[in-house]
Design a protein around this motif. Structure first.
Motif, mmCIF file in Angstrom:
data_model
loop_
_atom_site.group_PDB
_atom_site.id
_atom_site.type_symbol
_atom_site.label_atom_id
_atom_site.label_comp_id
_atom_site.label_asym_id
_atom_site.label_seq_id
_atom_site.Cartn_x
_atom_site.Cartn_y
_atom_site.Cartn_z
ATOM 1 N N MET A 22 9.201 -1.934 5.323
ATOM 2 C CA MET A 22 8.597 -1.352 4.427
ATOM 3 C C MET A 22 7.087 -1.533 4.714
ATOM 4 O O MET A 22 6.273 -0.289 4.608
ATOM 5 C CB MET A 22 8.892 -2.014 3.008
ATOM 6 C CG MET A 22 8.108 -1.694 1.805
ATOM 7 S SD MET A 22 8.617 0.295 1.468
ATOM 8 C CE MET A 22 10.287 -0.145 0.809
ATOM 9 N N VAL A 23 6.553 -2.380 5.331
ATOM 10 C CA VAL A 23 5.268 -2.825 5.635
ATOM 11 C C VAL A 23 4.877 -1.737 6.544
ATOM 12 O O VAL A 23 3.778 -1.130 6.651
ATOM 13 C CB VAL A 23 5.078 -4.097 6.076
ATOM 14 C CG1 VAL A 23 3.385 -4.262 6.366
ATOM 15 C CG2 VAL A 23 4.983 -5.237 4.844
ATOM 16 N N CYS A 24 5.672 -1.728 7.789
ATOM 17 C CA CYS A 24 5.587 -0.666 8.952
ATOM 18 C C CYS A 24 5.470 0.683 8.395
ATOM 19 O O CYS A 24 4.678 1.568 8.785
ATOM 20 C CB CYS A 24 6.461 -0.942 9.955
ATOM 21 S SG CYS A 24 6.670 -2.456 10.654
ATOM 22 N N ALA A 25 6.357 1.160 7.498
ATOM 23 C CA ALA A 25 6.313 2.438 7.104
ATOM 24 C C ALA A 25 5.261 2.719 6.103
ATOM 25 O O ALA A 25 4.568 3.935 6.425
ATOM 26 C CB ALA A 25 7.706 2.802 6.036
ATOM 27 N N ALA A 26 4.622 1.839 5.431
ATOM 28 C CA ALA A 26 3.508 2.019 4.411
ATOM 29 C C ALA A 26 2.195 2.073 5.577
ATOM 30 O O ALA A 26 1.254 3.074 5.097
ATOM 31 C CB ALA A 26 3.380 0.957 3.544
ATOM 32 N N TYR A 27 2.423 1.123 6.501
ATOM 33 C CA TYR A 27 1.123 1.356 7.273
ATOM 34 C C TYR A 27 0.964 2.692 8.331
ATOM 35 O O TYR A 27 0.047 3.167 8.409
ATOM 36 C CB TYR A 27 1.047 0.201 8.398
ATOM 37 C CG TYR A 27 -0.131 0.134 9.192
ATOM 38 C CD1 TYR A 27 -1.226 -0.222 8.603
ATOM 39 C CD2 TYR A 27 -0.124 0.448 10.550
ATOM 40 C CE1 TYR A 27 -2.412 -0.331 9.363
ATOM 41 C CE2 TYR A 27 -1.202 0.452 11.410
ATOM 42 C CZ TYR A 27 -2.541 -0.024 10.742
ATOM 43 O OH TYR A 27 -3.464 -0.159 11.629
ATOM 44 N N LEU A 28 2.110 3.230 8.471
ATOM 45 C CA LEU A 28 2.188 4.547 9.199
ATOM 46 C C LEU A 28 1.776 5.579 8.411
ATOM 47 O O LEU A 28 1.128 6.521 9.079
ATOM 48 C CB LEU A 28 3.686 4.699 10.036
ATOM 49 C CG LEU A 28 3.840 5.585 10.675
ATOM 50 C CD1 LEU A 28 2.841 5.618 11.850
ATOM 51 C CD2 LEU A 28 5.427 5.992 11.190
ATOM 52 N N ALA A 29 2.293 5.432 7.131
ATOM 53 C CA ALA A 29 1.715 6.391 6.222
ATOM 54 C C ALA A 29 0.253 6.627 5.986
ATOM 55 O O ALA A 29 -0.355 7.658 5.917
ATOM 56 C CB ALA A 29 2.595 6.379 5.082
#
Length: 309
Positions: free
Chosen positions: A1-8
């Motif tokens: 979730m953290v990785c996806a949020a940072y990529l967004a």
């Protein structure tokens, strides 16, 4: 979730916050070019060749305003939702070509004004070669075919330099985006496979704090690539650094103290291990020195011992 949020966040920053100021400048220059084309067209009714050229310029300007040519929009006249850097760079080159074509169609007195403006701009520039170009403009007369040729050549040179610099900057940003995406994928795999999510999170925090403190100290903005890659690199450096600490703290090597033996890879959630992960994320120099130390331990060979008589 953290990785996806940072990529967004990275994607939104690239397509919006970074490209938006340059896109607003593009829209302003596009409007100026359209205004000049209309003024020139009003005085070209008796010249069919000139009118045809201005009609072609106007058509090209219309193409640049179409939805999807530069910016992606939900509706043709709604807010831009994404501004791809590659499209923006290509659109600037097209717009600069249109501006030079309009410059060629301007009246002689307007060309003299443009020539003088370019000369003053080059004289006030600190870039290499601009002073020589300003002197070249000053030596030639302000009227005649030679002056027109020189004006167009200098304008093309300045446009090409501006476009090349922007394209290089955009290429660096695309490289940073690719590295950040790949690094996030690697961090996700490591977090799932080895359950080192908390050390990587603290390493990412250290990677974020490093450029932040640098900006606060120097009062100068850091590059976008550094800001994007620092948290990702900090997360990966944290988990890799803990593995190196465990290696160097092994009793067979005893390079580091015994305290690190139980506060590294196998016990990554202990306070000492988390603090070490934060430091690895904060300081790339620390990780580099530790990696060089570990490399030295691998390549070093024990001295040969002589035979007892």
């Amino acid at each position: 979730m953290v990785c996806a949020a940072y990529l967004a966040i990275v994607f939104i920053t690239t397509r919006g916050l970074i490209a938006a100021p340059r896109y607003r400048q593009f829209q302003g220059r596009l409007g100026d070019a359209r205004t000049r084309a209309r003024i020139l067209a009003a005085g070209s009714c008796d010249d069919p060749v000139r009118a045809a050229e201005l009609a072609a310029v106007t058509s090209r300007l219309d193409d640049l305003e179409n939805n999807g040519t530069v910016a992606w929009r939900i509706l043709p006249r709604s807010w831009a939702v994404a501004i791809p850097l590659s499209k923006l760079a290509a659109a600037w080159r097209v717009l600069h070509g249109i501006e030079r074509r309009l410059l060629r169609l301007q009246r002689p007195e307007e060309k003299r004004e443009q020539l003088r403006a370019l000369q003053l701009r080059l004289e006030g520039s600190a870039l290499p070669g601009d002073e020589r170009l300003a002197a070249e403009l000053a030596r030639h007369p302000a009227d005649g075919p030679e002056a027109d040729t020189l004006l167009l050549a200098v304008a093309e040179h300045l446009h090409d330099r501006e476009d090349t610099a922007s394209e290089q900057e955009y290429e660096q940003q695309r490289t940073a985006l690719w590295l950040a995406t790949t690094g996030l994928g690697v961090a996700l795999l490591i977090g799932v496979a080895f359950d080192h999510r908390l050390p990587m999170l603290l390493g990412a925090l250290g990677g974020f704090l490093s450029p932040l403190i640098g900006v606060m100290r120097s009062q100068r903005p850091a590059s976008w690539g550094v800001l994007v890659l620092a948290p990702v690199g900090g997360a990966l450096a944290a988990v890799a650094g803990l593995l190196l600490v465990r290696m160097l703290a092994d009793p067979e090597l005893s390079v580091l103290g015994h305290v690190f033996l139980d506060n590294a890879w196998t016990a990554s959630t202990r306070p000492v291990a988390l603090a070490v992960a934060l430091l690895f994320g904060f300081s790339g120099t620390l990780f580099s020195r530790l990696a060089l130390t570990a490399t030295g331990q691998l390549v070093s060979t024990p001295p040969a011992t002589g035979q007892q008589p």
